[in-house]
Design a protein around this motif. Sequence first.
Motif, PDB file in Angstrom:
ATOM      1  N   UNK A   1     -37.816  46.233 -24.713  1.00  0.00           N
ATOM      2  CA  UNK A   1     -37.772  45.134 -25.696  1.00  0.00           C
ATOM      3  C   UNK A   1     -38.645  45.387 -26.915  1.00  0.00           C
ATOM      4  N   UNK A   2     -39.790  46.071 -26.702  1.00  0.00           N
ATOM      5  CA  UNK A   2     -40.669  46.333 -27.835  1.00  0.00           C
ATOM      6  C   UNK A   2     -40.043  47.346 -28.795  1.00  0.00           C
ATOM      7  N   UNK A   3     -39.175  48.215 -28.285  1.00  0.00           N
ATOM      8  CA  UNK A   3     -38.522  49.232 -29.129  1.00  0.00           C
ATOM      9  C   UNK A   3     -37.082  48.848 -29.436  1.00  0.00           C
ATOM     10  N   UNK A   4     -36.812  47.579 -29.437  1.00  0.00           N
ATOM     11  CA  UNK A   4     -35.442  47.117 -29.649  1.00  0.00           C
ATOM     12  C   UNK A   4     -34.888  47.583 -30.990  1.00  0.00           C
ATOM     13  N   UNK A   5     -35.717  47.518 -32.042  1.00  0.00           N
ATOM     14  CA  UNK A   5     -35.238  47.901 -33.383  1.00  0.00           C
ATOM     15  C   UNK A   5     -34.881  49.379 -33.412  1.00  0.00           C
ATOM     16  N   UNK A   6     -35.766  50.250 -32.869  1.00  0.00           N
ATOM     17  CA  UNK A   6     -35.487  51.692 -32.861  1.00  0.00           C
ATOM     18  C   UNK A   6     -34.248  52.011 -32.050  1.00  0.00           C
TER      19      UNK A   6
ATOM     20  N   UNK B   1     -45.669  51.891 -13.459  1.00  0.00           N
ATOM     21  CA  UNK B   1     -45.120  52.729 -14.529  1.00  0.00           C
ATOM     22  C   UNK B   1     -43.707  52.331 -14.899  1.00  0.00           C
ATOM     23  N   UNK B   2     -42.856  52.089 -13.870  1.00  0.00           N
ATOM     24  CA  UNK B   2     -41.493  51.641 -14.150  1.00  0.00           C
ATOM     25  C   UNK B   2     -41.488  50.297 -14.862  1.00  0.00           C
ATOM     26  N   UNK B   3     -42.433  49.429 -14.474  1.00  0.00           N
ATOM     27  CA  UNK B   3     -42.528  48.133 -15.133  1.00  0.00           C
ATOM     28  C   UNK B   3     -42.918  48.303 -16.600  1.00  0.00           C
ATOM     29  N   UNK B   4     -43.870  49.231 -16.865  1.00  0.00           N
ATOM     30  CA  UNK B   4     -44.250  49.482 -18.250  1.00  0.00           C
ATOM     31  C   UNK B   4     -43.107  50.044 -19.076  1.00  0.00           C
ATOM     32  N   UNK B   5     -42.321  50.959 -18.466  1.00  0.00           N
ATOM     33  CA  UNK B   5     -41.157  51.510 -19.178  1.00  0.00           C
ATOM     34  C   UNK B   5     -40.157  50.413 -19.488  1.00  0.00           C
ATOM     35  N   UNK B   6     -39.925  49.535 -18.492  1.00  0.00           N
ATOM     36  CA  UNK B   6     -38.974  48.441 -18.718  1.00  0.00           C
ATOM     37  C   UNK B   6     -39.449  47.513 -19.828  1.00  0.00           C
ATOM     38  N   UNK B   7     -40.771  47.272 -19.875  1.00  0.00           N
ATOM     39  CA  UNK B   7     -41.291  46.389 -20.921  1.00  0.00           C
ATOM     40  C   UNK B   7     -41.238  47.052 -22.293  1.00  0.00           C
ATOM     41  N   UNK B   8     -41.242  48.393 -22.327  1.00  0.00           N
ATOM     42  CA  UNK B   8     -41.226  49.087 -23.624  1.00  0.00           C
ATOM     43  C   UNK B   8     -39.867  48.975 -24.319  1.00  0.00           C
TER      44      UNK B   8
END
Length: 332
Positions: free
Chosen positions: A212-217, A203-210
């Motif tokens: 970069x994906x939400x960099x614009x927001x 779960x922490x890994x998924x949060x960390x990966x999110x």
Amino acid sequence: MKTKCSWTLIALAAMMLVLSSCSLSPNRLPSVKAGVSSDYKVTLKFASVLNLPTGADVMMNGLQVGRVESLNESKDGVDVVVGLTASRPVPADVTAIIRQNTPLGDTYLGFTLPEQPTNQGNLHDGSVIPMSRTTSPPTLEDTISVLAYFVNGGSIQKVQDTMNTLNKTLPDVKNVRRIATTVATDLNDLGENVDEIDRLLNGLNGVAKSFPESKVEIEHVFGDEGIDFFHTVGYSLVRHIATLLPSVGSVFTGGLWVTPLLNSVATAAENAAPIWPAGDKMLASGNDFISNTLKPFLKNPRVAITSVKAMGSDRQMLADSASVLRVLGVVR
């Protein structure tokens, strides 16, 4: 004649035995161990050999590979000539050291194989091992001196003091066992819940990966646009709350009149301060007057005249008035 010849031969044999025994020494005695063949000779250069005897064993990996044949003094130290067997080849890059299994044990010569072999082949007849690859043993005096320093220098006492300190610092054996039991239980529990730990890490890994994906927001939230948004919201919120709450709004917009009012309230409170300590007594007196005086009078309102006094000519008028009131029954 035969008897004289026999005694002569016996005397000559005894003389030869005595003369030959004069050159006999312990160093020339052969080793009592099972020997090996001496197929070729190798010279080893040592700085000193102490009490290494001729005939001493040459060992490698726990196996006998030869024997010491002679010790020759050189300008740099001692040259040790050993005879080695061809059935057990010895690498050319070995190192040699003089050892003893025990302080009073037999001295022998040991070969040590290098950790990183150089593939120089094997020793052969006439090979020389230089002093750079031989190690001379320390003298007995140096060994005894080191042991004496270790014993008398306080090292043993320091170790004992350290152990005593550890024993005083550590808890009792009962508490140590209890702590160990608790730790073992926790570790077992942790081992049984490894799946939960993996799920948490995933779960922490998924949060960390999110991120970069939400960099614009994220950049919009913490950028200039986000700062302007929060500034506008904060300003509007405070302004509307100040308008909705009259007291707060009046303080913000035109609250100068509050200052004289607060000063007047403060002055009134200071003037009324002496009254408050006597408030309880005044309240008790008021209750007593109402309960014992006012209420009974209102239930039966009358006045009882007990005496009348007059001065001078008014005395006759007072007497006449009393007679009239007595006739009416008002005065007894």
